[in-house]
Design a protein around this motif. Sequence first.
Motif, PDB file in Angstrom:
ATOM      1  N   SER A  78       0.779  -1.341  -0.077  1.00 42.62           N
ATOM      2  CA  SER A  78       0.056   0.004   0.084  1.00 42.62           C
ATOM      3  C   SER A  78       0.790   1.196  -0.189  1.00 42.62           C
ATOM      4  N   THR A 121       0.442   3.918  -2.737  1.00 47.84           N
ATOM      5  CA  THR A 121       0.255   5.559  -2.588  1.00 47.84           C
ATOM      6  C   THR A 121       1.229   6.388  -3.358  1.00 47.84           C
ATOM      7  N   GLN A 136      -2.743  -2.599  -2.853  1.00 52.54           N
ATOM      8  CA  GLN A 136      -2.896  -2.710  -1.271  1.00 52.54           C
ATOM      9  C   GLN A 136      -3.166  -4.313  -0.998  1.00 52.54           C
ATOM     10  N   SER A 155     -12.754  -5.606  -0.362  1.00 54.76           N
ATOM     11  CA  SER A 155     -12.187  -4.415  -0.763  1.00 54.76           C
ATOM     12  C   SER A 155     -10.561  -4.369  -0.442  1.00 54.76           C
ATOM     13  N   GLN A 208      -8.983  -2.396   1.194  1.00 54.16           N
ATOM     14  CA  GLN A 208      -8.695  -2.220   2.558  1.00 54.16           C
ATOM     15  C   GLN A 208      -9.107  -3.484   3.390  1.00 54.16           C
ATOM     16  N   GLN A 209      -9.920  -4.332   3.138  1.00 52.41           N
ATOM     17  CA  GLN A 209     -10.138  -5.630   3.635  1.00 52.41           C
ATOM     18  C   GLN A 209      -8.947  -6.481   3.378  1.00 52.41           C
ATOM     19  N   ASP A 210      -8.378  -6.411   2.264  1.00 55.70           N
ATOM     20  CA  ASP A 210      -7.341  -7.244   1.765  1.00 55.70           C
ATOM     21  C   ASP A 210      -6.324  -6.819   2.804  1.00 55.70           C
ATOM     22  N   GLU A 211      -5.931  -5.589   2.957  1.00 59.30           N
ATOM     23  CA  GLU A 211      -4.613  -5.190   3.871  1.00 59.30           C
ATOM     24  C   GLU A 211      -4.984  -5.674   5.214  1.00 59.30           C
ATOM     25  N   ASP A 212      -6.335  -5.351   5.660  1.00 58.28           N
ATOM     26  CA  ASP A 212      -6.767  -5.851   7.056  1.00 58.28           C
ATOM     27  C   ASP A 212      -6.323  -7.471   7.432  1.00 58.28           C
ATOM     28  N   ASN A 221      -2.563  -7.771   7.441  1.00 61.51           N
ATOM     29  CA  ASN A 221      -2.031  -7.426   8.658  1.00 61.51           C
ATOM     30  C   ASN A 221      -2.437  -8.325   9.758  1.00 61.51           C
TER      31      ASN A 221
END
Length: 156
Positions: A95, A99, A117, A139, A141-145, A148
Amino acid sequence: MFKILIPLIVLFLHIAPAQAQVVQTKTISLEAAKKVAAEAVKYAHRVNAPGGAIAIVDAGGALVYLERLDNTFSAAAEVSAKKANTAATFKAPSSKLETAINGGRQALITVGHTFLQGGVPIVFNGEVIGAIGVSGSASAQQDEDIANAGAKASFN
């Protein structure tokens, strides 16, 4: 005596610099990769992710383990592995690179990695030992969450 001693000294002088150039690194094992994936899957189920492919790579970016949840589109497996490879080889979340590209550093696109991401380095004792990449959830963001959550797996 000097006939034996001189060749030994010469041999030692050639070996010593070569040994000084070797660096010891750590990388993720298959067992540890499965723990990382299990934590990611557990988190994905907890947040009701509709699917996801979870790839774990070693410190050099080579695939160690891949798990694709039911209802995940097939290309997600390849994308997750590429996100993980990017995170491992850059030793940074993918990510961060996405960015940078979105912020105008478009020349990064030319280096041949996947700057999306969802790729996160796996760190053990302060050293990147691999990375996890996730693709195909609800999403970016959910991929990254999910990634993590997996990267926080305990190896003790």
